[in-house]
Design an enzyme around this catalytic site. Structure first.
Site, PDB file in Angstrom:
ATOM      1  N   SER A 165       0.848  -1.187   0.000  1.00 29.41           N
ATOM      2  CA  SER A 165       0.000   0.000   0.000  1.00 29.41           C
ATOM      3  C   SER A 165       0.891   1.246   0.000  1.00 29.41           C
ATOM      4  O   SER A 165       1.756   1.382  -0.853  1.00 29.41           O
ATOM      5  CB  SER A 165      -0.964  -0.049   1.180  1.00 29.41           C
ATOM      6  N   GLU A 180      -8.989  -5.998  -4.077  1.00 27.68           N
ATOM      7  CA  GLU A 180      -8.337  -5.038  -3.197  1.00 27.68           C
ATOM      8  C   GLU A 180      -9.319  -4.283  -2.293  1.00 27.68           C
ATOM      9  O   GLU A 180      -9.094  -4.120  -1.104  1.00 27.68           O
ATOM     10  CB  GLU A 180      -7.541  -4.024  -4.029  1.00 27.68           C
TER      11      GLU A 180
END
Length: 613
Positions: A215, A336
Site C-alpha cells: 500500500s 483489493e
C-alpha cells in the site's frame, strides 16, 4: 531463613535465564541489547534518528546521539502521531508519539552475512506502525519470516501526515535548497543509511538489501526507486498493491498553507511555522482524513516533486531511464477494495459510481465490462472490481511494463487471488493487505486464523510466499527448486504468477480487457524504451536457454550465422566476450543477474540471464 534462600535462588535463576536469552550488539551509536525468541534474535525499538520534536519538527532527520550505556531494545516503538482508522471503518482514535523514528531487527544468525529485507508499512502515509495489530496478531512481526527464510528482517517507521509531508513557504528558508516537504521520505532514507552502517553487526549483508512495502509502503518503495539519494542503499525491490506516486509541489503548498492558516491566521510565514511547532501533535492529527473511504483511495498527504529528491513525475522518470535499476517484484490482489467498499450495494449504486467518476463517453463500456447485475451480491462484486481494477490492477500493469522496458534487470509480476476461510465466510475475497499475513507467516498467529480456521491451504500459502520473497531477496529471482516456476515479466506478454495455494505459473494477461479500458480512460498511450531500437529488436530464431540456470546457458540459432556475444554484470561491467560460442559457463560466477548482449547482422539483442543456486 530457608524461605529467603529459596526466594534468592529463584531470583538468581530468573536473572541468569534472562541473561542467556539476551544479546548485546554494538552499533555505530552504542551497544543495544535484544531478546532471543526461539531461534531468532529480536531487537525492538532501535533509534535511527533523534526525536523529530520541537525545532526538529519539519526538518530533515538527524542521526541519534551516541550512548555508552546498553540500550534495551525490547519493545515495539510508539507509532508516529496519527488518526488511526480501521480498514472499512470511519471511526478513528488519535494516537502516537512524535518520538517515533525507530526500527526493529530480527536475525537468525548474528554472524551470518545474510540477505536483508527492509519493510515499509502502509497506511496512506497517514497511519500505521511497525507494531500494528491486525486480526489479533502483530502483522509485521518479522520472527517467522526471518527464521524460516534465513534472512535478516528490518521494519522501519517514518513521519506521517502533516508532520511527514507538509510543504510551506515558512519552511523553505530553513535549508539551502529552498524547498520543504518529504520529511517522511528523508526518514526512510536515513533508516536505510543506518542499515548500511550497522546491519552487518546483526548478521546482515549490507550489499544485499531488499526493500519491500505494501500500500503506501509500496508507494514509498517505488518512490525510492526514483531518487538518486537512495541509489546505493538497496539492491532489490518488492512493491505490493501500489505504484510510485508523487504530488505537484504547488498543489501541496496551497493545501498546506490553507491548513496552517486554519491554526495560525496572522504573522509572517516564518512566524506561523514557529507557532505551528508549538501546537500538540494530537491537534495536528485531528485534521487527517481516512486513507480509504468507501473503496476510494485518498492520498491526502504524499511525497512531492521538489526538484531535489524527485525531479519529475514517476512515469517521466521511468521513461527516461533515470531511476535506480534493480530486480523488481510488483503485483496486486484480486479484490483489493472488498473490505473498504460499502457492505450493501444495489445495482443503482454501480451506475452512480460510474456516472460520478467517468465521462459520459466511457460509461456504456464500463457497465458492459462490469455489469451491475440484479442482486446485491452481483452489484457489490461489480462495485469492488471497478475500484480494484481502476486503482490497482491497471496501474500495476502500467508500472510493470514501463520499468521492464527501461531496465535490463528482471521484473516479476504477481496477482494474489487466494482467499482465507474467514474472508470466504464474509465474501471478502483477496482483500487489500491479505497477502501480508502470508509473507510474514503470521496468519497462524492471528486470532481469526488460529485453531480450526488455519487450513492446510494456508500453510501452503505461507510456505510459497515466504520462499518466493526470500529467494528473490537472496538472488534477485524468486524461483528455486520445489516452487512452481514464476515466469519473468515481459511488457509484450504480461505473464505473471497467480499466487494461490497451488499456483501453476502459466498465465499471461491480468484482466487485460479491463486494464486496456482504464488505460483508455486516463489516455495512457503505453510506454516506450529509452534503449536504442536495435538493442531491443528481436533477432529471429535466436535462443538463450535455460534461463534461469544454475551452471550454463546455451546459445542457439535455427540457421548457421556469425555472431558475437558479451557478458556484463548487473552494474554494467563487461565480464567476458565470445564469438560463435554455443554455451557460456556461469559456474564460476556468483548467483544473481547478468546481461548478455548478442550481435549479428548489424543487430543487437539484450538478454537478462539469471544464475540461481
Amino acid at each position: 531463613m530457608r524461605l529467603k534462600s529459596i526466594i534468592f535462588f529463584i531470583f538468581i535463576l530468573f536473572v541468569y535465564s534472562n541473561c542467556l536469552r539476551s544479546q548485546v550488539v554494538t552499533t555505530a551509536y552504542g551497544p543495544v541489547s535484544g531478546n532471543k525468541s526461539d531461534n531468532v534474535f529480536e531487537f525492538l525499538g532501535i533509534p535511527f534518528a533523534s526525536p523529530p520534536v520541537d525545532e526538529l519538527r519539519w526538518r530533515a532527520p538527524v542521526p541519534p546521539e551516541n550512548h555508552t550505556d546498553t540500550l534495551r531494545a525490547m519493545h515495539y516503538p510508539p507509532a508516529c502521531p496519527q488518526k488511526n482508522f480501521e480498514q472499512g471503518d470511519t471511526t478513528a482514535t488519535i494516537m502516537g508519539d512524535e518520538d517515533c523514528l525507530y526500527l526493529n531487527v530480527w536475525s537468525p544468525d548474528l554472524s551470518g552475512g545474510l540477505p536483508v529485507m527492509v519493510f515499509i508499512h502502509g497506511g496512506g502515509n497517514q497511519q500505521g506502525s511497525t507494531g500494528q495489530e491486525t486480526g489479533g496478531t502483530k502483522l509485521y512481526d518479522g520472527k517467522n519470516l526471518s527464521e524460516r527464510g534465513d534472512v535478516v528482517v528490518v521494519t522501519i517507521q517514518y513521519r506521517l501526515g502533516i508532520l511527514g509531508y507538509m510543504v510551506h513557504p515558512g519552511l523553505e528558508a530553513e535549508n539551502t535548497a529552498g524547498i520543504s516537504g518529504n520529511y517522511g521520505v528523508l526518514d526512510q532514507i536515513l533508516a536505510l543509511h543506518w542499515i548500511q552502517n550497522n546491519i552487518a553487526a546483526f548478521g546482515g549483508d549490507p550489499t544485499n538489501v531488499t526493500l519491500f512495502g505494501e500500500s503506501a509502503g509500496g508507494v514509498n518503495t517505488g518512490n525510492l526507486l526514483l531518487t538518486d539519494e537512495a541509489g546505493d542503499l538497496f539492491h532489490k525491490a518488492i512493491i505490493q498493491s501500489a505504484i510510485p506516486g508523487l504530488e505537484d509541489y504547488a498543489e501541496a503548498t496551497e493545501k498546506s498553507t490553507n491548513l496552517v492558516n486554519s491554526f495560525v491566521s496572522s504573522g509572517t510565514d516564518e512566524e506561523k511555522i514557529a507557532a505551528m511547532r508549538k501546537i500538540p501533535a494530537d491537534s495536528l492529527s485531528e485534521t487527517l482524513n481516512i486513507p480509504i473511504n468507501g473503496g476510494i483511495v485518498q492520498q491526502s498527504w504524499r511525497p512531492v516533486i521538489d526538484d531535489v529528491l524527485f525531479t519529475d513525475n514517476p512515469e517521466s522518470i521511468i521513461q527516461s531511464g533515470r531511476f535506480n535499476h534493480m530486480p523488481l517484484i510488483i503485483g496486486s490482489n484480486s479484490d483489493e477494495m472488498s473490505l473498504s467498499a460499502p457492505l450493501v450495494v444495489y445495482p443503482s449504486m454501480v451506475n452512480a459510481l460510474v456516472s460520478l467518476y467517468l465521462p459520459a463517453i466511457f460509461r456504456p463500456e464500463a457497465l458492459s465490462l462490469y455489469p451491475p447485475g440484479s442482486t446485491q451480491d452481483e452489484a457489490r462484486n461489480a462495485y469492488v472490481q471497478i475500484l480494484t481494477d481502476a486503482q490497482f490492477t491497471a496501474s500495476v500493469r502500467r508500472t510493470a511494463q514501463c520499468i521492464e522496458l527501461n531496465q535490463a534487470e528482471p521484473v516479476w509480476r504477481y496477482f494474489f487471488t487466494y482467499t482465507h476461510s474467514v474472508a470466504q465466510l464474509a465474501s471478502f475475497g483477496s482483500y487489500h493487505g491479505m497477502e501480508l499475513f502470508y509473507v510474514f507467516n503470521n496468519w497462524e498467529n492471528a486470532t481469526l486464523g488460529s485453531s480450526f480456521l488455519f487450513k492446510p491451504q494456508d500453510d501452503s500459502m505461507q510456505y510459497n510466499m515466504l520462499h518466493y520473497w526470500t529467494n528473490f531477496a537472496r538472488t534477485g529471482n524468486p524461483n528455486t527448486n520445489g516452487l512452481t516456476t514464476w515466469p519473468e515479466y515481459a511488457a509484450s506478454e504480461d505473464c505473471y504468477l497467480e499466487i494461490k495455494a497451488t499456483p501453476n505459473g502459466s498465465q499471461c494477461g491480468v484482466r487485460s480487457e479491463k486494464s486496456d479500458f482504464w488505460d483508455k480512460v486516463i489516455n495512457f498511450k503505453g510506454c516506450t524504451s529509452f534503449l536504442s531500437k536495435n538493442e531491443i529488436d528481436a533477432i529471429n530464431g535466436f535462443r538463450v536457454y535455460p534461463n534461469p540456470t544454475n551452471d550454463a546457458v546455451k546459445l542457439e540459432h535455427n540457421e548457421p550465422i556469425e555472431f558475437n556475444a558479451a557478458l556484463y554484470g548487473s552494474n554494467g561491467d563487461k565480464l567476458a566476450s565470445y564469438h560463435n560460442i554455443s554455451k557460456i559457463d556461469l559456474s564460476d560466477y556468483a548467483n544473481g543477474m547478468y546481461i548478455l548482449k548478442v550481435t549479428t547482422r548489424g543487430q543487437h539483442k539484450v538478454y537478462k540471464v539469471t544464475k540461481i543456486p
